[in-house]
Design an enzyme around this catalytic site. Sequence first.
Site, short mmCIF file in Angstrom:
data_model
loop_
_atom_site.label_atom_id
_atom_site.label_comp_id
_atom_site.label_asym_id
_atom_site.label_seq_id
_atom_site.Cartn_x
_atom_site.Cartn_y
_atom_site.Cartn_z
N CYS A 80 20.32 -4.79 -10.23
CA CYS A 80 19.18 -4.01 -10.75
C CYS A 80 17.86 -4.49 -10.14
O CYS A 80 17.02 -3.70 -9.75
CB CYS A 80 19.04 -4.13 -12.26
N ASP A 81 17.67 -5.78 -10.10
CA ASP A 81 16.34 -6.33 -9.80
C ASP A 81 16.21 -7.08 -8.48
O ASP A 81 15.11 -7.43 -8.07
CB ASP A 81 15.92 -7.28 -10.95
N CYS A 119 20.48 -9.33 -13.96
CA CYS A 119 21.17 -8.31 -13.17
C CYS A 119 20.60 -8.26 -11.75
O CYS A 119 19.56 -7.67 -11.51
CB CYS A 119 21.06 -6.95 -13.83
#
Length: 328
Positions: free
Chosen positions: A153-154, A150
Amino acid sequence: MVVKENSKTQPADSTPNEHVRCLILGSGPAGYTAAIYAARANLNPVLYEGIQPGGQLTTTTEVENFPGYPNGITGTEMMEDLKKQAERFGTQVRWGIATKVDFSSHPHKVWIDDKTLITANAVIIATGATAKYLGLESEEKYKGSGVSACATCDGFFYRGKDVAVVGGGDSAAEEALYLAGLCRKVYLIVRKPFLRASKIMQQRVLSNPNIEVLFEHVTKEIYGDGVVEGVKLIKRQGQPDETEVDLKIDGFFLAIGHTPNSDIFKPYIETDETGYIITKGNSSHTNIPGVFACGDVMDKTYRQAITAAGSGCKAAIDAERWLSEMGL
Ligand code: NDP
C-alpha cells in the site's frame, strides 16, 4: 440442504430485536462490496461497521493501486465512497460491533454491542484482520506519517529512500523484497539470530544487495519531527555486549503478522490454526449453511483492497443464490 428453523423457547437474552434477510459484519472493502451487491439483489442488507469503521484502509494515506482511480484516492475517501454506494442501493449501515453469535440453528443469531440481538437468514462475515504492532507509543504517533503495516500500500511513497521492516517471517521477507525494488536501502529488523521465513524467501532476502538483515535487534523507539526520521534499536538485548543502534530511515514497516478478527465465530465456524476462516473451494461458503466469509478474515495470502472487494462480491452472490435455493 435442510435449514432447521429454531422454534424452541428462547431465553430472555435471546429475544430478537429484529430479523433481517442479510446481515453483513464489517465495513472494509469486502463488507461494503458485499453490501452493494446484496442491496442490488434486493436482499435488504443491514451492515454493522464494527470496531474500525472503514477497515484497515482508513489507516493508510493514499491508495494508488485500486483500479479506477488514476490519480489515487485517500483510504478514508475511498471508504466513504464505498459506504455511500452501498447506502445508495438501500443498505442500512449502522454503528455497532458484533460481540457474540449463535450459529447452532437457523435463523442465525448475532448480538450487537452485547445487547441487540439480530436474527438473520444469511450472515456475511467481513470482519477483516488486524495487523500486529509492537505496542510502542512512538509507533502510534507516526502511524500514517512513516509507520505502516502494508508495504504494497505505502511502499511507493518511499522510492529512493531508506526504510526498515520488522519481522522475520514470510510476510517480512516479502515486504522487504518488495521495498528493495523501490527503496535505496531496506533494513530487516529481526529479533532472533535467524529468519523464520521459508528457505527460498530467506535466500532471496539474504542475496538482495539492497537488504541488510539486522539479526538480534529489537525496536526501542521511533523518532522524528512530525514524520519518521529514524529508529533506535537494541542489539543483543540483555546480553553483556548489548548496544544501542541508531538507524536513519524514512519509513518503518511492521510485518510481524496479522490477526484475523474471527474469535467470536470460532465456536461454530471452522478456522485454520492461525484463525483464518476456512471457506469451501473457490466460494465464500463456510462450514455453516447461510454463513459466508470474505476479505482478510479468510485470506492470508493477498490481503489487498481489490481482492477483498472481489471476495465481498462473491459472498453476496453466494448468499443471494443460497437464500433463493432455500426459498428464504
Ligand atoms: P509469522 O508469524 O510467520 O512471522 C512473524 C514474524 O514476526 C516472526 O519472525 C516473529 O519473530 C516476528 N515477530 C512477532 N512479534 C514480534 C515482535 N513483537 N517483535 C519483533 N518481531 C516479532 O507471520 P507472517 O505474517 O510472516 O506469516 C503468517 C503466515 O502466512 C505464515 O504461515 C507464512 O508462511 C504465511 N505467508 C506466506 C506467504 C507466501 O507464501 N508467499 C507470504 C506471507 C505469509 P520470531 O520468529 O522471533 O517469533
